[in-house]
Design a protein around this motif. Sequence first.
Motif, PDB file in Angstrom:
ATOM      1  N   PRO A  24     -17.834  -4.262  -8.041  1.00  0.00           N
ATOM      2  CA  PRO A  24     -17.022  -4.541  -6.850  1.00  0.00           C
ATOM      3  C   PRO A  24     -16.158  -5.790  -6.967  1.00  0.00           C
ATOM      4  O   PRO A  24     -15.080  -5.850  -6.364  1.00  0.00           O
ATOM      5  N   THR A  25     -16.584  -6.796  -7.718  1.00  0.00           N
ATOM      6  CA  THR A  25     -15.773  -8.012  -7.836  1.00  0.00           C
ATOM      7  C   THR A  25     -14.455  -7.727  -8.555  1.00  0.00           C
ATOM      8  O   THR A  25     -13.420  -8.325  -8.235  1.00  0.00           O
ATOM      9  N   ILE A  26     -14.478  -6.815  -9.522  1.00  0.00           N
ATOM     10  CA  ILE A  26     -13.256  -6.437 -10.237  1.00  0.00           C
ATOM     11  C   ILE A  26     -12.335  -5.657  -9.312  1.00  0.00           C
ATOM     12  O   ILE A  26     -11.116  -5.906  -9.259  1.00  0.00           O
ATOM     13  N   LEU A  27     -12.892  -4.725  -8.561  1.00  0.00           N
ATOM     14  CA  LEU A  27     -12.095  -3.946  -7.608  1.00  0.00           C
ATOM     15  C   LEU A  27     -11.493  -4.862  -6.548  1.00  0.00           C
ATOM     16  O   LEU A  27     -10.319  -4.726  -6.181  1.00  0.00           O
ATOM     17  N   LYS A  28     -12.271  -5.813  -6.060  1.00  0.00           N
ATOM     18  CA  LYS A  28     -11.786  -6.752  -5.050  1.00  0.00           C
ATOM     19  C   LYS A  28     -10.632  -7.587  -5.601  1.00  0.00           C
ATOM     20  O   LYS A  28      -9.636  -7.837  -4.899  1.00  0.00           O
ATOM     21  N   ARG A  29     -10.740  -8.021  -6.848  1.00  0.00           N
ATOM     22  CA  ARG A  29      -9.672  -8.826  -7.451  1.00  0.00           C
ATOM     23  C   ARG A  29      -8.391  -8.019  -7.601  1.00  0.00           C
ATOM     24  O   ARG A  29      -7.288  -8.547  -7.403  1.00  0.00           O
ATOM     25  N   ALA A  30      -8.521  -6.738  -7.921  1.00  0.00           N
ATOM     26  CA  ALA A  30      -7.347  -5.877  -8.034  1.00  0.00           C
ATOM     27  C   ALA A  30      -6.670  -5.706  -6.672  1.00  0.00           C
ATOM     28  O   ALA A  30      -5.440  -5.726  -6.559  1.00  0.00           O
ATOM     29  N   VAL A  31      -7.473  -5.536  -5.622  1.00  0.00           N
ATOM     30  CA  VAL A  31      -6.937  -5.408  -4.266  1.00  0.00           C
ATOM     31  C   VAL A  31      -6.221  -6.700  -3.861  1.00  0.00           C
ATOM     32  O   VAL A  31      -5.128  -6.671  -3.265  1.00  0.00           O
ATOM     33  N   GLU A  32      -6.806  -7.834  -4.191  1.00  0.00           N
ATOM     34  CA  GLU A  32      -6.196  -9.120  -3.853  1.00  0.00           C
ATOM     35  C   GLU A  32      -4.860  -9.305  -4.559  1.00  0.00           C
ATOM     36  O   GLU A  32      -3.916  -9.853  -3.985  1.00  0.00           O
ATOM     37  N   GLU A  33      -4.763  -8.843  -5.804  1.00  0.00           N
ATOM     38  CA  GLU A  33      -3.486  -8.945  -6.517  1.00  0.00           C
ATOM     39  C   GLU A  33      -2.423  -8.105  -5.823  1.00  0.00           C
ATOM     40  O   GLU A  33      -1.285  -8.550  -5.630  1.00  0.00           O
ATOM     41  N   LEU A  34      -2.788  -6.891  -5.413  1.00  0.00           N
ATOM     42  CA  LEU A  34      -1.839  -6.020  -4.716  1.00  0.00           C
ATOM     43  C   LEU A  34      -1.409  -6.618  -3.380  1.00  0.00           C
ATOM     44  O   LEU A  34      -0.223  -6.581  -3.023  1.00  0.00           O
ATOM     45  N   ASP A  35      -2.346  -7.176  -2.646  1.00  0.00           N
ATOM     46  CA  ASP A  35      -2.010  -7.780  -1.354  1.00  0.00           C
ATOM     47  C   ASP A  35      -1.081  -8.977  -1.530  1.00  0.00           C
ATOM     48  O   ASP A  35      -0.202  -9.225  -0.698  1.00  0.00           O
ATOM     49  N   LYS A  36      -1.269  -9.720  -2.616  1.00  0.00           N
ATOM     50  CA  LYS A  36      -0.438 -10.893  -2.875  1.00  0.00           C
ATOM     51  C   LYS A  36       0.968 -10.498  -3.325  1.00  0.00           C
ATOM     52  O   LYS A  36       1.967 -11.068  -2.863  1.00  0.00           O
ATOM     53  N   VAL A  37       1.057  -9.524  -4.222  1.00  0.00           N
ATOM     54  CA  VAL A  37       2.351  -9.139  -4.798  1.00  0.00           C
ATOM     55  C   VAL A  37       3.137  -8.228  -3.865  1.00  0.00           C
ATOM     56  O   VAL A  37       4.349  -8.388  -3.675  1.00  0.00           O
ATOM     57  N   VAL A  38       2.446  -7.256  -3.276  1.00  0.00           N
ATOM     58  CA  VAL A  38       3.122  -6.224  -2.484  1.00  0.00           C
ATOM     59  C   VAL A  38       2.956  -6.444  -0.985  1.00  0.00           C
ATOM     60  O   VAL A  38       3.882  -6.229  -0.206  1.00  0.00           O
ATOM     61  N   GLY A  39       1.775  -6.876  -0.572  1.00  0.00           N
ATOM     62  CA  GLY A  39       1.491  -6.997   0.850  1.00  0.00           C
ATOM     63  C   GLY A  39       0.924  -5.699   1.408  1.00  0.00           C
ATOM     64  O   GLY A  39       0.652  -4.748   0.671  1.00  0.00           O
ATOM     65  N   CYS A  40       0.781  -5.663   2.710  1.00  0.00           N
ATOM     66  CA  CYS A  40       0.180  -4.500   3.376  1.00  0.00           C
ATOM     67  C   CYS A  40       1.151  -3.772   4.301  1.00  0.00           C
ATOM     68  O   CYS A  40       0.738  -2.894   5.054  1.00  0.00           O
ATOM     69  N   ASN A  41       2.435  -4.128   4.232  1.00  0.00           N
ATOM     70  CA  ASN A  41       3.414  -3.518   5.131  1.00  0.00           C
ATOM     71  C   ASN A  41       4.358  -2.553   4.427  1.00  0.00           C
ATOM     72  O   ASN A  41       5.282  -2.026   5.054  1.00  0.00           O
ATOM     73  N   ARG A  42       4.145  -2.356   3.136  1.00  0.00           N
ATOM     74  CA  ARG A  42       4.917  -1.360   2.384  1.00  0.00           C
ATOM     75  C   ARG A  42       4.077  -0.888   1.217  1.00  0.00           C
ATOM     76  O   ARG A  42       3.089  -1.524   0.837  1.00  0.00           O
ATOM     77  N   LEU A  43       4.463   0.247   0.638  1.00  0.00           N
ATOM     78  CA  LEU A  43       3.739   0.782  -0.507  1.00  0.00           C
ATOM     79  C   LEU A  43       4.251   0.154  -1.797  1.00  0.00           C
ATOM     80  O   LEU A  43       5.420  -0.234  -1.897  1.00  0.00           O
ATOM     81  N   VAL A  44       3.384   0.060  -2.771  1.00  0.00           N
ATOM     82  CA  VAL A  44       3.772  -0.478  -4.071  1.00  0.00           C
ATOM     83  C   VAL A  44       4.856   0.399  -4.679  1.00  0.00           C
ATOM     84  O   VAL A  44       4.838   1.631  -4.558  1.00  0.00           O
ATOM     85  N   GLU A  45       5.825  -0.228  -5.321  1.00  0.00           N
ATOM     86  CA  GLU A  45       6.934   0.486  -5.947  1.00  0.00           C
ATOM     87  C   GLU A  45       6.988   0.160  -7.434  1.00  0.00           C
ATOM     88  O   GLU A  45       6.338  -0.773  -7.907  1.00  0.00           O
ATOM     89  N   GLU A  46       7.783   0.915  -8.148  1.00  0.00           N
ATOM     90  CA  GLU A  46       7.881   0.724  -9.592  1.00  0.00           C
ATOM     91  C   GLU A  46       8.350  -0.680  -9.945  1.00  0.00           C
ATOM     92  O   GLU A  46       7.920  -1.258 -10.947  1.00  0.00           O
ATOM     93  N   SER A  47       9.209  -1.259  -9.121  1.00  0.00           N
ATOM     94  CA  SER A  47       9.707  -2.613  -9.382  1.00  0.00           C
ATOM     95  C   SER A  47       8.609  -3.666  -9.283  1.00  0.00           C
ATOM     96  O   SER A  47       8.773  -4.782  -9.771  1.00  0.00           O
ATOM     97  N   ASP A  48       7.475  -3.337  -8.651  1.00  0.00           N
ATOM     98  CA  ASP A  48       6.364  -4.283  -8.523  1.00  0.00           C
ATOM     99  C   ASP A  48       5.470  -4.310  -9.762  1.00  0.00           C
ATOM    100  O   ASP A  48       4.704  -5.261  -9.957  1.00  0.00           O
ATOM    101  N   LEU A  49       5.536  -3.281 -10.590  1.00  0.00           N
ATOM    102  CA  LEU A  49       4.581  -3.125 -11.688  1.00  0.00           C
ATOM    103  C   LEU A  49       4.555  -4.288 -12.679  1.00  0.00           C
ATOM    104  O   LEU A  49       3.478  -4.656 -13.148  1.00  0.00           O
ATOM    105  N   PRO A  50       5.692  -4.897 -13.030  1.00  0.00           N
ATOM    106  CA  PRO A  50       5.620  -6.032 -13.963  1.00  0.00           C
ATOM    107  C   PRO A  50       4.759  -7.184 -13.475  1.00  0.00           C
ATOM    108  O   PRO A  50       4.254  -7.978 -14.282  1.00  0.00           O
TER     109      PRO A  50
END
Length: 205
Positions: free
Chosen positions: A41-67
Motif C-alpha cells: 500500500p505504501t507504493i500505491l499511496k506514493r503513486a497516487v500522491e504523484e498523480l495528485d501533485k502533477v495532475v490534480g483531482c479536477n481533470r484526468l491525466v493526459e498524455e502531456s503529463d506522462l513525462p
Amino acid sequence: MTNQSLHHRTLKCQVIELMLATIDNPSNAVEWVMREMMSKPTILKRAVEELDKVVGCNRLVEESDLPQLNYIKACIKESFRLHPFAPFNVPHCSEKDTVVAGYFIPKGSHFDPDRHLGENEKQVVLTDNELRMLSFSTRKRGCPGVILGSTITTMLLARMIQGFSWEKPNEELGKLVENHDDLQLAKPLVAIAKPRLPQYLYPKC
C-alpha cells in the motif's frame, strides 16, 4: 536494385500483430503492476500522491503529463523487470529475513520501483538498451511499437490509479503465480474500485 515493397498479406499480418500486442501487452503489464502495488500500500499511496501533485483531482491525466510521472513509470519498469513478456528471467525473492553485504533484506521483498529513480536520471523510460531487463528489446530487433506501447501502458495505469481507490476484496490477494502458458497471472486480479474524483469526470453510461 531489388524491390523492397511489402506484399499486402505481409503488411496485413504485421498490422494485426501490432494491434493485438497494443491490446494484450499493456493490459497484462498493468494487471501485474497493480497486483504488485496492491500488496504494498505504501507504493500505491506514493503513486497516487504523484498523480495528485502533477495532475490534480479536477481533470484526468493526459498524455502531456506522462513525462512528469516518473514514479508511475518506475513502477511499470520494475514490473517489467520481474514479469517479462518471455520466460528469460529467474524469479528473485527472499524466502526469509537476511543480510547481504551489510544490507537488511526482509522476507518477500522484491518489488522496489526506487531502483529505477537514479539521481542523474531525469526521465524514467521503459526500455533498456543495455538489456539488463527485457521490455521492448533494443536496436534493430527492438519493438516497432515501443513509443505506442509505453504510452498506452503508462496512460492506462495512471488513469486507473487516478480515477479509483483500490481495495482488496479480502485480506489475502493470493500468491503471485504466473500462468505456465503465457506468463500472465495464473488467476486474474480481483479488486474493489471506488471513484475518487469529482463525478463529472466520469462518463455517463
